[in-house]
Design a protein around this motif. Structure first.
Motif, PDB file in Angstrom:
ATOM      1  N   LYS A 114      -3.399  -8.928 -21.466  1.00 21.27           N
ATOM      2  CA  LYS A 114      -2.050  -8.854 -20.895  1.00 21.27           C
ATOM      3  C   LYS A 114      -1.990  -7.837 -19.756  1.00 21.27           C
ATOM      4  O   LYS A 114      -1.364  -8.065 -18.718  1.00 21.27           O
ATOM      5  CB  LYS A 114      -1.040  -8.499 -21.980  1.00 21.27           C
ATOM      6  N   GLU A 115      -2.642  -6.706 -19.924  1.00 25.06           N
ATOM      7  CA  GLU A 115      -2.661  -5.683 -18.871  1.00 25.06           C
ATOM      8  C   GLU A 115      -3.480  -6.145 -17.673  1.00 25.06           C
ATOM      9  O   GLU A 115      -3.091  -5.930 -16.523  1.00 25.06           O
ATOM     10  CB  GLU A 115      -3.223  -4.378 -19.423  1.00 25.06           C
ATOM     11  N   ASN A 116      -4.611  -6.773 -17.937  1.00 21.69           N
ATOM     12  CA  ASN A 116      -5.490  -7.195 -16.845  1.00 21.69           C
ATOM     13  C   ASN A 116      -4.879  -8.306 -15.999  1.00 21.69           C
ATOM     14  O   ASN A 116      -5.095  -8.367 -14.784  1.00 21.69           O
ATOM     15  CB  ASN A 116      -6.836  -7.675 -17.403  1.00 21.69           C
ATOM     16  N   GLU A 117      -4.124  -9.210 -16.648  1.00 18.28           N
ATOM     17  CA  GLU A 117      -3.605 -10.372 -15.932  1.00 18.28           C
ATOM     18  C   GLU A 117      -2.094 -10.356 -15.743  1.00 18.28           C
ATOM     19  O   GLU A 117      -1.538 -11.258 -15.117  1.00 18.28           O
ATOM     20  CB  GLU A 117      -4.021 -11.650 -16.668  1.00 18.28           C
ATOM     21  N   GLY A 118      -1.409  -9.370 -16.307  1.00 17.13           N
ATOM     22  CA  GLY A 118       0.030  -9.278 -16.150  1.00 17.13           C
ATOM     23  C   GLY A 118       0.792 -10.413 -16.789  1.00 17.13           C
ATOM     24  O   GLY A 118       1.834 -10.834 -16.276  1.00 17.13           O
ATOM     25  N   ILE A 119       0.308 -10.919 -17.909  1.00 15.07           N
ATOM     26  CA  ILE A 119       0.969 -12.032 -18.586  1.00 15.07           C
ATOM     27  C   ILE A 119       1.715 -11.514 -19.818  1.00 15.07           C
ATOM     28  O   ILE A 119       1.421 -10.436 -20.347  1.00 15.07           O
ATOM     29  CB  ILE A 119      -0.037 -13.116 -19.009  1.00 15.07           C
ATOM     30  N   THR A 120       2.668 -12.298 -20.305  1.00 13.42           N
ATOM     31  CA  THR A 120       3.470 -11.894 -21.461  1.00 13.42           C
ATOM     32  C   THR A 120       3.344 -12.852 -22.637  1.00 13.42           C
ATOM     33  O   THR A 120       3.748 -12.505 -23.741  1.00 13.42           O
ATOM     34  CB  THR A 120       4.966 -11.808 -21.076  1.00 13.42           C
TER      35      THR A 120
END
Length: 336
Positions: free
Chosen positions: A80-86
């Motif tokens: 989630k941090e690496n790709e900015g997904i939720t």
């Protein structure tokens, strides 16, 4: 750490009582008892003869479940941090968290190898019928002797509002009130036992039992007992992985460290149960992960980890893997 294989030993010590719940039972005296998990063992009695007794233990599946949940949490947070997904697909999360995935068709050898390469969690812990996990683990058991059964204790608790329902003291009770209530439950249980005997005698003698004289059952739902494993009990377990990759060993080390840092097992943790000291080592002592609770403030603890050689390389390799992990490392079961 042997080539492509890992063997670890784990010792846990109960800092506070531990409750690993099996089920609830109604005892003949009317008590409702929440039982801890037990396993049968053979011990030597005072005459040196073998006899079977039961001891409380920490099931391997429970510890494995904690490890895979901690590993999943760390990987998901990294992605989630690496790709900015939720959001991520439920099927993939469930496969990592609980090993579900039996509804899917079997994987080919190439597909299974792809899963193992991209997701060390699924490779080590397995998922349903699709992929067999590499990790083997024993139950954590205490050292067994003729007094092992004494490690299981009980405490009583009361649902206060049931005891004094409708009174101005609905949220208060005294020791005398509880003792009187306990006696009434015991008396009721004995009266009902005598009713059963009288009914049986009447039937045997050809007489008709007067049902109107039958004692009504007293509610016992507000008094109960819970079992627990006594504090200071020591448990011993072991892990092994064969044909492990560096990333798989690293993932296991990360989850073990998080498990040691957490230092909790079992239920009733909201009232201080389940605090444990943990020490994990290998035969050559090239690894040591340890948690030792403060004697006065058990939720505080000294935590230490020492890794050398291949263990250190594996831990660092998985650390690097987390920094570049992406959706492709998680959304893998759902694509087959």
């Amino acid at each position: 750490m042997k080539k492509n294989s890992v063997e670890l030993r784990m010792e846990l010590k109960a800092v506070s009582p531990i409750a690993i719940i099996e089920n609830n039972v109604n005892e003949p005296n009317g008590n409702i008892v929440t039982k801890v998990k037990r396993t049968a063992v053979v011990v030597k009695d005072e005459n040196g003869e073998d006899r079977v007794t039961e001891v409380g233990y920490l099931p391997a599946n429970g510890i494995r479940g904690n490890l895979r949940r901690l590993a999943t949490k760390k990987l998901v947070q990294a992605v989630k941090e690496n790709e900015g997904i939720t959001e991520l697909k439920d099927s993939d999360l469930h496969a990592m968290l609980s090993g579900s995935g039996a509804s899917h068709s079997a994987l080919t050898v190439a597909q299974a190898n792809e899963v193992r390469e991209k997701n060390p969690i699924l490779s080590v812990f397995g998922t349903g019928l699709l992929l067999q996990g590499k990790l083997k683990m024993s139950d954590a058991r205490p050292k067994v002797d003729e007094k092992s059964w004494q490690l299981i204790k009980r405490f009583s608790f009361v649902k206060v509002d049931d005891v004094l329902m409708g009174t101005k003291y609905a949220n208060l009770f005294s020791k005398e009130q509880i003792e009187n209530w306990e006696k009434s439950v015991a008396d009721n249980s004995e009266a009902r036992r005598k009713d059963r005997e009288n009914k049986k005698l009447a039937k045997e003698s050809g007489e008709v039992f007067d049902e109107s004289t039958k004692t009504k059952k007293s509610s016992i739902q507000h008094f109960a007992q819970k079992e627990y494993i006594a504090s200071q009990t020591k448990f011993f377990s072991c892990f092994s992985i064969e044909n492990a990759t560096e990333l798989e060993v690293g993932m296991l080390l990360h989850s073990l460290k998080d498990f040691v840092d957490l230092g909790r097992v079992g239920s009733s943790q909201n009232i201080g149960f389940g605090v444990v000291d943990i020490k994990i080592t290998d035969e050559d002592e090239t690894i040591s992960i340890e948690r030792v609770a403060d004697e006065e403030y058990i939720f505080s603890a000294k935590k230490d980890m020492s890794l050398t050689g291949d263990f250190k390389k594996a831990y660092d390799a998985y650390e690097a893997f987390l920094k570049k992990a992406n959706r492709d490392n998680i959304e893998i079961i759902s694509k087959f």
